[in-house]
Design an enzyme around this catalytic site. Sequence first.
Site, PDB file in Angstrom:
ATOM      1  N   GLU A  35       0.865  -1.163   0.000  1.00  0.00           N
ATOM      2  CA  GLU A  35       0.000   0.000   0.000  1.00  0.00           C
ATOM      3  C   GLU A  35       0.914   1.229   0.000  1.00  0.00           C
ATOM      4  O   GLU A  35       1.819   1.311   0.833  1.00  0.00           O
ATOM      5  CB  GLU A  35      -0.864  -0.019   1.264  1.00  0.00           C
ATOM      6  CG  GLU A  35      -1.902   1.061   1.253  1.00  0.00           C
ATOM      7  CD  GLU A  35      -2.737   1.107   2.526  1.00  0.00           C
ATOM      8  OE1 GLU A  35      -2.679   0.168   3.336  1.00  0.00           O
ATOM      9  OE2 GLU A  35      -3.436   2.119   2.682  1.00  0.00           O
ATOM     10  N   ARG A 261       4.804 -12.781   9.889  1.00  0.00           N
ATOM     11  CA  ARG A 261       5.528 -11.558   9.580  1.00  0.00           C
ATOM     12  C   ARG A 261       6.819 -11.497  10.372  1.00  0.00           C
ATOM     13  O   ARG A 261       7.006 -12.177  11.365  1.00  0.00           O
ATOM     14  CB  ARG A 261       4.689 -10.301   9.780  1.00  0.00           C
ATOM     15  CG  ARG A 261       3.918 -10.176  11.042  1.00  0.00           C
ATOM     16  CD  ARG A 261       2.917  -9.015  11.022  1.00  0.00           C
ATOM     17  NE  ARG A 261       3.424  -7.730  10.615  1.00  0.00           N
ATOM     18  CZ  ARG A 261       2.840  -6.970   9.674  1.00  0.00           C
ATOM     19  NH1 ARG A 261       1.765  -7.393   9.045  1.00  0.00           N
ATOM     20  NH2 ARG A 261       3.324  -5.794   9.370  1.00  0.00           N
ATOM     21  N   LYS A 271       4.678   0.505   9.366  1.00  0.00           N
ATOM     22  CA  LYS A 271       4.773   1.770   8.626  1.00  0.00           C
ATOM     23  C   LYS A 271       4.172   2.928   9.411  1.00  0.00           C
ATOM     24  O   LYS A 271       4.683   4.030   9.397  1.00  0.00           O
ATOM     25  CB  LYS A 271       4.026   1.638   7.295  1.00  0.00           C
ATOM     26  CG  LYS A 271       4.901   1.235   6.144  1.00  0.00           C
ATOM     27  CD  LYS A 271       4.100   1.244   4.858  1.00  0.00           C
ATOM     28  CE  LYS A 271       3.218   0.038   4.760  1.00  0.00           C
ATOM     29  NZ  LYS A 271       2.461  -0.075   3.524  1.00  0.00           N
TER      30      LYS A 271
END
Length: 575
Positions: A35, A261, A271
Site C-alpha cells: 500500500e 511476519r 509503517k
Amino acid sequence: MTTDTTSAPNFIRNQIREEIEAGRTGKIVTRFPPEPNGFLHIGHAKSICLNFGLAEQFGGDCHLRFDDTNPAKEEQAYIDAIQADVSWLGFEWAGPVRFASDYFDQLYAWAQHLVREGKAYVDDLSPDEIREYRGTLTEPGKPSPYRERGVEENLDLLDRMRVGEFVEGEKVLRARIDMASPNINLRDPILYRIRHASHHQTGDKWKIYPSYDFTHGQSDALEGVTHSICTLEFEDHRPLYEWFLDNLPVPVTPRQIEFARLNLNYTLTSKRKLKLLVDNGIVDGWDDPRLPTISGMRRRGYTPASIRKFCDMIGVTRADGGLVEIAMLYHAIRSDLEDNAPRAMAVLKPLKVVLTNVPEGHEEVYEVPGHPAREDMAVRRVPFTREIFIDQDDFMEEPPKKFFRLAPGKEVRLRNSYVIRCDEVVKSESGEIQELRCSVDFDTLGKNPEGRKVKGVIHWVSAEHGVPMEVRLYDNLFQVEQPDKDKDADFLEHLNPESLVTVQAMGEPSLAEATPESRFQFERVGYFCADRHACVDGTLVFNRTVGLKDTWAKVQKQEAQKKEQDEKEQDKKKG
Ligand code: ATP
Ligand code: MG
C-alpha cells in the site's frame, strides 16, 4: 523450472514444488502488493524476497501491484520510493507496474453483479451502528434493517453513491453473507465506502472506494496470480477471499497462503509507527540510517545481497510472534562487507602525535593492499609524516595491566609502519592532553624490533595529508527489545538517546576519493558507508553501518559448543 540456488527451502517453496511436480500448477504468478502509504521496511523485504524469489526459482512471474484503495493516506512519493527500493534489492517485476485502481471499473461492475444476485446491499446504518450490529466473537451479529432492500433500489443507491450524491459515512455497500457466521469477516463485510477524496491515479472519478477485502483477491484473479502470499493476520480473511472468487465470474482462482511476519528486536516494523517518527522529526526522514526501512538501510551501508541473505537466514514459517535478533541482520551485512569492503585507516577521535626524530618535511609512502584477501582491489598509498593522528582510545596515561596500546614509556606498532615509543605527554594548563611526543624506531619497518616484543598495533593517519570527515555513529534506535510491546504505553519513551553520535574524524588520503554509497572497513573500528546525500562537492560524511564485533556469530558458536558438550556428557552417562 530453474534450480534451487538462490533461496533456502521453506514450506511454501516445498508446496509449490510439489504442485509443479504433480502437474497441478503450470507457470506460477506471485505478486508483491504494497500500500503506498509509507516506505518499505525490512518486513516488506522478507515478503519481496519470498514472492520474487519464488517466481525466479520456478521460472514464473512476480507482479508489483500497488494496493491503492485508500487515497487519504497514499502519495506518489511513496509509489516512487517503493519502486526504487524493490529495484535496488535486485528484483524485476514482470510487466508494467500495476495498481489495484486499474481495476476499479471491473470491481464496480462486480459489485453490481453481486447486487443483482441478491448478494450485496446498500446499508444506511452509521459506522458505529454497523459495529454494534456486527456482534462479537461470542455473540452472533444481527441483520441491518436495510438488508432486505430490493435489487433495483440497491443498484440505484449504489450508482448515486458512486457519483457523490451522499456524504461520507452516510451509506456503504455490504456483501450479504451471514450475520451469524463464527468468522466475523463473513458478517456482511463492507465492499464500498463513500470518500470524497481525490486519488493519485484516478483523480476525481470516484466518490466511493472499494475495501481491501473486495479488492485484493479479485485483483489477483484479474492478473492471473496463482499464489497470493500474505502475512498471517489475513488468515481469517481467507474464507472471504474465497467467497468473492466463488461468487464472481473471475477468470482464475488464485490461492491465498499465509506466513508469519518478521518482527525484529530493538526496532519497529510498522509503517504507521515509522511514519510517526518521520513526521515528528525524531529521525531525519524515511531514509534515516537508524530506521529499518529499505532506503534507511541502504543509506546506512547495507548491500542488497546482505538483506537478501538475511531474509534467507530467517526463513519462512507459520510460527507467529517471534522476535528475530537484529544482531543477525548485523551479522549478514558484516560478513558481506568483511569479504567485499576495501580497508582504510580513519581516526574517529584524533589525538595528535609528533614523531620527534622524523625530520620536518619528511615523507614516505606505503603501498598497502586494499583488502587482505582480494588482489583485485586497488592498492592504497598511505603517507607517513612527522605529525600523525592516533585515536584517543589508543592511549592511556595510566594503563591497566593488559593494555597493549600506547602509554608513557611504552611502545606500539603503527599499522603498516614503524614501532614508536611515547616519550612525553603534552598537556594544557587545565590538564587536558594536547599531544604526544614519540620517537620512531627506524629499524622496525616490516620486522620486529630486536629482543623486544611489541604486542599492540594501532591505526593512524598522517596529520598533513589526512582528510577531515564527519562520521555518524549509528546505534539501535530503541533501548529495549520490543518498544511497542505495551500497547497502552508510548513507544517513544524507549528511544535510545545515543542512537546517533556525530564525531569529526580524520581519514587516510585515499578516502578523499570515496564516492557516495561506497563502503569501507575502517581498520580496527568498523564498517562505514559514504553518505549518499551528504557526500557532495568534496564533503566527506561516513555512516557507521556496523561495528566489527559479531555478537550473533559468537552466540551461535557458544551454543554449538554447549550442545556438543551436553551431548558428550550424555554419551558418558550412557557409558
Ligand atoms: P505495515 O503494518 O508496516 O503498514 P502492511 O502489511 O500494512 O505493513 P503493506 O504495504 O500492506 O504493509 O504490505 C505489503 C506486503 O508486505 C503484504 O503482503 C504484507 O503482508 C507484507 N508485509 C508487511 N509487513 C511485513 C512483515 N513485517 N513481515 C513480512 N511481510 C510483511
Ligand atoms: Mg496494509
